[in-house]
Write a protein that holds these residues in place. Sequence first.
Motif, PDB file in Angstrom:
ATOM      1  N   VAL A 196       0.844  -1.205   0.000  1.00  0.00           N
ATOM      2  CA  VAL A 196       0.000   0.000   0.000  1.00  0.00           C
ATOM      3  C   VAL A 196       0.874   1.247   0.000  1.00  0.00           C
ATOM      4  CG1 VAL A 196      -1.642   1.349   1.372  1.00  0.00           C
ATOM      5  CG2 VAL A 196      -1.965  -1.112   1.126  1.00  0.00           C
ATOM      6  N   GLU A 197       1.920   1.242   0.820  1.00  0.00           N
ATOM      7  CA  GLU A 197       2.820   2.396   0.922  1.00  0.00           C
ATOM      8  C   GLU A 197       3.522   2.687  -0.399  1.00  0.00           C
ATOM      9  OE1 GLU A 197       7.145   3.112   2.957  1.00  0.00           O
ATOM     10  OE2 GLU A 197       5.624   2.132   4.207  1.00  0.00           O
ATOM     11  N   ILE A 198       3.982   1.643  -1.072  1.00  0.00           N
ATOM     12  CA  ILE A 198       4.731   1.834  -2.323  1.00  0.00           C
ATOM     13  C   ILE A 198       3.812   2.200  -3.479  1.00  0.00           C
ATOM     14  CG2 ILE A 198       6.131   0.651  -4.072  1.00  0.00           C
ATOM     15  CD1 ILE A 198       7.315  -1.041  -1.773  1.00  0.00           C
ATOM     16  N   SER A 199       2.676   1.529  -3.573  1.00  0.00           N
ATOM     17  CA  SER A 199       1.808   1.677  -4.751  1.00  0.00           C
ATOM     18  C   SER A 199       0.786   2.792  -4.630  1.00  0.00           C
ATOM     19  CB  SER A 199       1.076   0.365  -5.012  1.00  0.00           C
ATOM     20  OG  SER A 199       0.129   0.108  -3.970  1.00  0.00           O
ATOM     21  N   GLY A 200       0.371   3.079  -3.404  1.00  0.00           N
ATOM     22  CA  GLY A 200      -0.716   4.031  -3.219  1.00  0.00           C
ATOM     23  C   GLY A 200      -2.086   3.452  -3.480  1.00  0.00           C
ATOM     24  N   VAL A 201      -2.145   2.175  -3.815  1.00  0.00           N
ATOM     25  CA  VAL A 201      -3.433   1.503  -4.029  1.00  0.00           C
ATOM     26  C   VAL A 201      -4.064   1.271  -2.655  1.00  0.00           C
ATOM     27  CG1 VAL A 201      -4.596  -0.546  -4.932  1.00  0.00           C
ATOM     28  CG2 VAL A 201      -2.578   0.375  -6.117  1.00  0.00           C
ATOM     29  N   ASP A 202      -5.367   1.555  -2.520  1.00  0.00           N
ATOM     30  CA  ASP A 202      -5.986   1.416  -1.205  1.00  0.00           C
ATOM     31  C   ASP A 202      -6.092  -0.058  -0.809  1.00  0.00           C
ATOM     32  OD1 ASP A 202      -9.087   0.491  -1.378  1.00  0.00           O
ATOM     33  OD2 ASP A 202      -8.525   1.628  -3.173  1.00  0.00           O
ATOM     34  N   GLU A 203      -6.064  -0.280   0.492  1.00  0.00           N
ATOM     35  CA  GLU A 203      -6.003  -1.634   1.038  1.00  0.00           C
ATOM     36  C   GLU A 203      -7.210  -2.478   0.672  1.00  0.00           C
ATOM     37  OE1 GLU A 203      -6.049  -3.277   5.515  1.00  0.00           O
ATOM     38  OE2 GLU A 203      -4.227  -2.152   5.012  1.00  0.00           O
ATOM     39  N   GLU A 204      -8.399  -1.884   0.667  1.00  0.00           N
ATOM     40  CA  GLU A 204      -9.603  -2.659   0.376  1.00  0.00           C
ATOM     41  C   GLU A 204      -9.602  -3.173  -1.059  1.00  0.00           C
ATOM     42  OE1 GLU A 204     -11.751  -3.741   2.638  1.00  0.00           O
ATOM     43  OE2 GLU A 204     -10.361  -2.747   4.015  1.00  0.00           O
ATOM     44  N   THR A 205      -9.119  -2.358  -1.979  1.00  0.00           N
ATOM     45  CA  THR A 205      -9.008  -2.811  -3.379  1.00  0.00           C
ATOM     46  C   THR A 205      -8.052  -3.991  -3.471  1.00  0.00           C
ATOM     47  OG1 THR A 205      -9.478  -0.613  -4.282  1.00  0.00           O
ATOM     48  CG2 THR A 205      -8.288  -2.145  -5.709  1.00  0.00           C
ATOM     49  N   LEU A 206      -6.922  -3.884  -2.792  1.00  0.00           N
ATOM     50  CA  LEU A 206      -5.946  -4.970  -2.820  1.00  0.00           C
ATOM     51  C   LEU A 206      -6.507  -6.235  -2.188  1.00  0.00           C
ATOM     52  CD1 LEU A 206      -2.701  -3.011  -1.897  1.00  0.00           C
ATOM     53  CD2 LEU A 206      -3.189  -4.128  -4.081  1.00  0.00           C
ATOM     54  N   LYS A 207      -7.211  -6.110  -1.078  1.00  0.00           N
ATOM     55  CA  LYS A 207      -7.785  -7.286  -0.422  1.00  0.00           C
ATOM     56  C   LYS A 207      -8.754  -8.011  -1.348  1.00  0.00           C
ATOM     57  CE  LYS A 207      -7.609  -5.700   4.394  1.00  0.00           C
ATOM     58  NZ  LYS A 207      -8.461  -5.206   5.516  1.00  0.00           N
ATOM     59  N   ASP A 208      -9.565  -7.262  -2.065  1.00  0.00           N
ATOM     60  CA  ASP A 208     -10.527  -7.889  -2.981  1.00  0.00           C
ATOM     61  C   ASP A 208      -9.804  -8.651  -4.084  1.00  0.00           C
ATOM     62  OD1 ASP A 208     -13.314  -8.211  -4.007  1.00  0.00           O
ATOM     63  OD2 ASP A 208     -12.500  -7.078  -5.695  1.00  0.00           O
ATOM     64  N   GLU A 209      -8.759  -8.049  -4.647  1.00  0.00           N
ATOM     65  CA  GLU A 209      -7.991  -8.714  -5.701  1.00  0.00           C
ATOM     66  C   GLU A 209      -7.230  -9.919  -5.155  1.00  0.00           C
ATOM     67  OE1 GLU A 209      -7.195  -4.666  -8.388  1.00  0.00           O
ATOM     68  OE2 GLU A 209      -5.517  -5.745  -7.481  1.00  0.00           O
ATOM     69  N   ILE A 210      -6.694  -9.782  -3.960  1.00  0.00           N
ATOM     70  CA  ILE A 210      -5.946 -10.878  -3.338  1.00  0.00           C
ATOM     71  C   ILE A 210      -6.853 -12.084  -3.104  1.00  0.00           C
ATOM     72  CG2 ILE A 210      -4.831 -11.594  -1.171  1.00  0.00           C
ATOM     73  CD1 ILE A 210      -3.675  -8.688  -1.073  1.00  0.00           C
ATOM     74  N   ARG A 211      -8.055 -11.819  -2.616  1.00  0.00           N
ATOM     75  CA  ARG A 211      -8.993 -12.922  -2.370  1.00  0.00           C
ATOM     76  C   ARG A 211      -9.274 -13.692  -3.658  1.00  0.00           C
ATOM     77  NH1 ARG A 211     -12.462 -10.144  -0.217  1.00  0.00           N
ATOM     78  NH2 ARG A 211     -13.870  -9.787  -1.975  1.00  0.00           N
ATOM     79  N   GLN A 212      -9.436 -12.983  -4.763  1.00  0.00           N
ATOM     80  CA  GLN A 212      -9.719 -13.656  -6.035  1.00  0.00           C
ATOM     81  C   GLN A 212      -8.538 -14.514  -6.486  1.00  0.00           C
ATOM     82  OE1 GLN A 212     -11.671 -11.119  -9.066  1.00  0.00           O
ATOM     83  NE2 GLN A 212     -11.929  -9.604  -7.441  1.00  0.00           N
ATOM     84  N   VAL A 213      -7.321 -14.025  -6.296  1.00  0.00           N
ATOM     85  CA  VAL A 213      -6.133 -14.798  -6.681  1.00  0.00           C
ATOM     86  C   VAL A 213      -5.993 -16.023  -5.771  1.00  0.00           C
ATOM     87  CG1 VAL A 213      -3.618 -14.796  -6.848  1.00  0.00           C
ATOM     88  CG2 VAL A 213      -4.932 -12.813  -7.648  1.00  0.00           C
ATOM     89  N   LEU A 254      -8.373 -10.893   9.203  1.00  0.00           N
ATOM     90  CA  LEU A 254      -7.686 -10.580   7.949  1.00  0.00           C
ATOM     91  C   LEU A 254      -7.662 -11.801   7.046  1.00  0.00           C
ATOM     92  CD1 LEU A 254      -6.074  -8.673   6.151  1.00  0.00           C
ATOM     93  CD2 LEU A 254      -3.998  -9.347   7.413  1.00  0.00           C
ATOM     94  N   LEU A 255      -7.438 -12.975   7.623  1.00  0.00           N
ATOM     95  CA  LEU A 255      -7.454 -14.206   6.827  1.00  0.00           C
ATOM     96  C   LEU A 255      -8.814 -14.399   6.168  1.00  0.00           C
ATOM     97  CD1 LEU A 255      -6.110 -16.837   5.908  1.00  0.00           C
ATOM     98  CD2 LEU A 255      -6.811 -17.872   8.080  1.00  0.00           C
ATOM     99  N   ARG A 256      -9.877 -14.152   6.902  1.00  0.00           N
ATOM    100  CA  ARG A 256     -11.221 -14.283   6.331  1.00  0.00           C
ATOM    101  C   ARG A 256     -11.414 -13.329   5.146  1.00  0.00           C
ATOM    102  NH1 ARG A 256     -12.997 -14.665  11.956  1.00  0.00           N
ATOM    103  NH2 ARG A 256     -13.829 -16.767  12.362  1.00  0.00           N
ATOM    104  N   GLU A 257     -10.836 -12.146   5.234  1.00  0.00           N
ATOM    105  CA  GLU A 257     -11.031 -11.135   4.191  1.00  0.00           C
ATOM    106  C   GLU A 257     -10.329 -11.485   2.885  1.00  0.00           C
ATOM    107  OE1 GLU A 257     -11.561  -6.830   6.008  1.00  0.00           O
ATOM    108  OE2 GLU A 257      -9.750  -7.776   6.809  1.00  0.00           O
ATOM    109  N   VAL A 258      -9.252 -12.248   2.964  1.00  0.00           N
ATOM    110  CA  VAL A 258      -8.498 -12.573   1.744  1.00  0.00           C
ATOM    111  C   VAL A 258      -8.430 -14.083   1.526  1.00  0.00           C
ATOM    112  CG1 VAL A 258      -7.101 -10.477   1.902  1.00  0.00           C
ATOM    113  CG2 VAL A 258      -6.261 -12.586   2.967  1.00  0.00           C
ATOM    114  N   THR A 259      -9.338 -14.816   2.130  1.00  0.00           N
ATOM    115  CA  THR A 259      -9.255 -16.272   2.143  1.00  0.00           C
ATOM    116  C   THR A 259      -9.352 -16.901   0.754  1.00  0.00           C
ATOM    117  OG1 THR A 259     -10.218 -18.274   3.096  1.00  0.00           O
ATOM    118  CG2 THR A 259     -11.742 -16.538   2.467  1.00  0.00           C
ATOM    119  N   HIS A 260      -8.750 -18.091   0.657  1.00  0.00           N
ATOM    120  CA  HIS A 260      -8.871 -18.874  -0.570  1.00  0.00           C
ATOM    121  C   HIS A 260     -10.131 -19.724  -0.567  1.00  0.00           C
ATOM    122  CE1 HIS A 260      -7.087 -21.738   2.272  1.00  0.00           C
ATOM    123  NE2 HIS A 260      -7.584 -22.714   1.530  1.00  0.00           N
TER     124      HIS A 260
END
Length: 310
Positions: free
Chosen positions: A53-70, A262-268
């Motif tokens: 988040v610090e490096i990219s400036g992308v907000d955390e919630e957007t990243l969590k949603d994408e991470i969960r899909q991956v 946090l695990l629930r938010e990005v779970t596989h």
Amino acid sequence: MSFGISSKSQLDFLLIELNGRMKKALITDLDNTLFDWVDVWYNSFSVMLSKVVEISGVDEETLKDEIRQVHQKHGTSEYAFLLEELPSLQTFCRGDDIRKVFEPAIDDFRMARRESLILYPSVSTTLNTLVSRNIKIVAFTESMAFYTNYRMRKLGLDDQIDVLFSPEDHDLPKGLTAENIRKYPAANYELKRTVHKHTPKGQFKPNTEILEAILADLKLNAEDCVYIGDSLHKDIAMAEDIGIDHAWAKYGVAQKRPEYELLREVTHWSPEDVEREREAANRNIEPAVVLETNFGELLDKFDFGVSKNG
């Protein structure tokens, strides 16, 4: 009914008597039974996410949603090539090497993982005691092979566990091979003593067929074994259903800890996985043996014989 038990030692002796014959094998879960998997995952993943988040400036919630899909695509919340597959980071990097751009985040992940990856108290000494008594020690986990292999080696479990059962790995990204991503010779990544076998693809706890297949493969009788795990509705229910004496590692239960959110938010876990968990949770499980504070209590609850050295 009162058994007239006046001390903990008498209670432990009674449990051993009730649990019957001397045991020849221990079948143990790994994650949250031998070590705190949730703590390792949370500490390493959360610092990586913060740095991304610090490096990219992308907000955390957007990243969590994408991470969960991956994670759901690959069937694991430990996917090693996660950053390369996140659309927001692909856009941010505009063709640059994502792993290079986010190397500080990866370094933070690795450092936190190293610091957090430790066995629970009494695990090593208890396993060594069982080894000295010629007890066969078998591990059975739902974590994929590569990640489990790493933890086995780093925790020193390769010296104590005879056979490991885990799912096979996910596929590598297109164009990559194991040789491409290894920094050291292949021998550095191999278990030296533990025999590593794979569970059937798509089969998970509490499917009794997996545990029955493990017993058959190792030529073990259920009555000669003890099974230990931290999940009532996966580990203990499964062991109960095929008649293996079992112990609930209550000390390892993590679902109610804040880190688990946090695990629930990005779970596989897929919706089907969640539904299967919900159905399993409706079952009332009352383990006969509970390990309240540590793994070593196991030696007080079951008869594993005596040391070959006396």
